[in-house]
Design a protein around this motif. Structure first.
Motif, PDB file in Angstrom:
ATOM      1  N   ALA A 118       0.823  -1.216   0.000  1.00 48.77           N
ATOM      2  CA  ALA A 118       0.000   0.000   0.000  1.00 48.77           C
ATOM      3  C   ALA A 118       0.856   1.265   0.000  1.00 48.77           C
ATOM      4  N   PHE A 119       2.059   1.211   0.577  1.00 53.45           N
ATOM      5  CA  PHE A 119       2.949   2.373   0.558  1.00 53.45           C
ATOM      6  C   PHE A 119       3.268   2.767  -0.878  1.00 53.45           C
ATOM      7  N   VAL A 120       3.450   1.790  -1.750  1.00 52.62           N
ATOM      8  CA  VAL A 120       3.803   2.066  -3.142  1.00 52.62           C
ATOM      9  C   VAL A 120       2.618   2.659  -3.891  1.00 52.62           C
ATOM     10  N   GLY A 125       0.220   8.041  -5.888  1.00 45.07           N
ATOM     11  CA  GLY A 125      -0.907   8.965  -5.885  1.00 45.07           C
ATOM     12  C   GLY A 125      -2.248   8.287  -6.067  1.00 45.07           C
ATOM     13  N   LEU A 126      -2.291   6.968  -5.982  1.00 47.76           N
ATOM     14  CA  LEU A 126      -3.532   6.241  -6.247  1.00 47.76           C
ATOM     15  C   LEU A 126      -4.463   6.179  -5.051  1.00 47.76           C
ATOM     16  N   LEU A 127      -3.982   6.565  -3.870  1.00 47.48           N
ATOM     17  CA  LEU A 127      -4.809   6.473  -2.672  1.00 47.48           C
ATOM     18  C   LEU A 127      -5.241   7.834  -2.138  1.00 47.48           C
ATOM     19  N   GLU A 128      -4.966   8.891  -2.858  1.00 47.95           N
ATOM     20  CA  GLU A 128      -5.353  10.226  -2.415  1.00 47.95           C
ATOM     21  C   GLU A 128      -6.856  10.308  -2.184  1.00 47.95           C
ATOM     22  N   GLU A 150      -7.028   8.024   3.755  1.00 44.14           N
ATOM     23  CA  GLU A 150      -7.894   7.634   4.866  1.00 44.14           C
ATOM     24  C   GLU A 150      -7.570   6.188   5.270  1.00 44.14           C
ATOM     25  N   LEU A 151      -6.507   6.025   6.023  1.00 42.66           N
ATOM     26  CA  LEU A 151      -6.083   4.686   6.417  1.00 42.66           C
ATOM     27  C   LEU A 151      -6.973   4.144   7.529  1.00 42.66           C
ATOM     28  N   ASP A 152      -7.447   2.920   7.337  1.00 41.65           N
ATOM     29  CA  ASP A 152      -8.158   2.215   8.404  1.00 41.65           C
ATOM     30  C   ASP A 152      -7.230   1.108   8.887  1.00 41.65           C
ATOM     31  N   ASP A 159     -11.796  -1.836  -0.438  1.00 43.05           N
ATOM     32  CA  ASP A 159     -12.115  -1.868  -1.862  1.00 43.05           C
ATOM     33  C   ASP A 159     -12.653  -0.511  -2.262  1.00 43.05           C
ATOM     34  N   GLU A 160     -11.867   0.209  -3.055  1.00 41.21           N
ATOM     35  CA  GLU A 160     -12.281   1.521  -3.542  1.00 41.21           C
ATOM     36  C   GLU A 160     -12.556   1.479  -5.048  1.00 41.21           C
ATOM     37  N   GLY A 161     -13.039   0.338  -5.496  1.00 47.04           N
ATOM     38  CA  GLY A 161     -13.359   0.206  -6.919  1.00 47.04           C
ATOM     39  C   GLY A 161     -12.153  -0.232  -7.715  1.00 47.04           C
TER      40      GLY A 161
END
Length: 334
Positions: A118-120, A125-128, A150-152, A159-161
């Motif tokens: 997830a760091f990568v 910029g895919l998790l902004e 928004e880290l849980d 799953d963000e699509g």
């Protein structure tokens, strides 16, 4: 619901970097590689690639050989990034990998990660502005490095699509099965799980770290009550009934259930009923009203609401995707 094309294998590119965890690489090949259509055809083509073709170090005492470099991402429908602890938490933005991931996502590829991968994804910029998951031990460092994500830190996967992230190695199994289920339905995912001898379904929102997965010696467990409930999903199972099956007070049962299952009894029961409904929609021609009754939702309206919340579509669309038009397709849309 997935946009995976029918009639041809969906290519999954596994991006391997120095220090990769072998188990995470193996489970992707194992799970997606076992997925078959009803006719026995492979549903996925899984390829490993690196920054360049050649040997890649693992975090064990052996190397893996990859035949392709980052060009393999160009034809992939899914790109999956396993963890490499030696680089992920230090300088994940360095090198060509984040740019290649961002380009793959722009082309329409689904991008996913296991553990600190997830760091990568975040560096690309895919998790902004998106929800994300990573290993709970790395949560503080992740939040410090990527405050806009928004880290849980508790969930198994998010799953963000088009972008998905998961926690540690075992949660990677859950994520892969979730993607197979989203692509091809519960029956295919269940078959893969049986072949691999793993649980077919754990909700992404389930806790990563369950304080007491097995009861201590001479302590009662909620496991028998869960097994009893699974045989009666079509009935109005109550919390009081479950507690009585375990010979506990409601308060003690609720506390111990969460310790053992990671979620509340109500959340767990709803998830099992959704799973049962999905199987019935895929594997039978029962009208939606009967599916609702057999899965314990009682009414078609209740089933619609819960299935919509779980997978994003109503029962008729779910059945049409994974089984084809139902005999009651001429009825008013549900």
């Amino acid at each position: 619901m997935s946009g995976v094309a029918r009639g041809m294998p969906h290519r999954v590119a596994v991006l391997v970097r120095d220090g990769v965890l072998p188990m995470e690489l193996g489970i992707v090949h194992q799970l997606f590689g076992h997925a078959r259509s009803a006719g026995g055809d492979r549903l996925y083509e899984v390829v490993s690639c690196g920054v360049a073709a050649g040997p890649v170090r693992t975090d064990a005492d052996f190397q893996v050989e990859v035949r392709s470099g980052l060009e393999a991402l160009e034809g992939a429908g899914t790109v999956l990034v396993p963890a490499s602890h030696e680089v992920d938490e230090r300088c994940p933005g360095a090198g060509p990998v984040p740019a290649a991931l961002a380009a793959a996502h722009r082309r329409g590829a689904r991008v996913a990660s296991i553990c600190t991968g997830a760091f990568v994804l975040a560096a690309a910029g895919l998790l902004e502005g998106r929800r994300a998951a990573t290993h709970w031990l790395s949560a503080d460092r992740f939040t410090a490095m990527f405050p806009s994500v928004e880290l849980d830190p508790a969930v198994l996967y998010a799953d963000e699509g088009g972008v998905l992230t998961s926690a540690g190695e075992a949660a990677g199994i859950d994520l892969c099965l979730h993607m197979i289920r989203r692509d091809h339905g519960a029956a295919v995912a269940g078959d893969v799980a049986r072949r691999t001898v793993v649980p077919p379904h754990r909700e992404g929102g389930q806790a990563q770290f369950i304080a007491r997965p097995v009861a201590a010696p001479r302590e009662a467990s909620t496991g028998p009550a869960r097994a009893w409930a699974l045989e009666r999903l079509e009935e109005p199972v109550t919390l009081a009934q479950l507690a009585a099956r375990a010979s506990m007070s409601v308060r003690t049962f609720t506390r111990r259930f969460r310790q053992e299952a990671g979620v509340s009894p109500a959340v767990w029961l709803t998830a099992q009923r959704v799973q049962r409904a999905r199987q019935l929609l895929e594997e039978t021609d029962l009208p939606v009203e009967r599916v609702a009754e057999r899965s314990g939702f009682g009414t078609a309206a209740s089933l619609r609401a819960h299935l919509q919340a779980a997978v994003g579509v109503p029962p008729s669309a779910y059945r049409a995707t994974f089984r084809g038009p139902a005999p009651d397709a001429g009825r008013p849309a549900d």
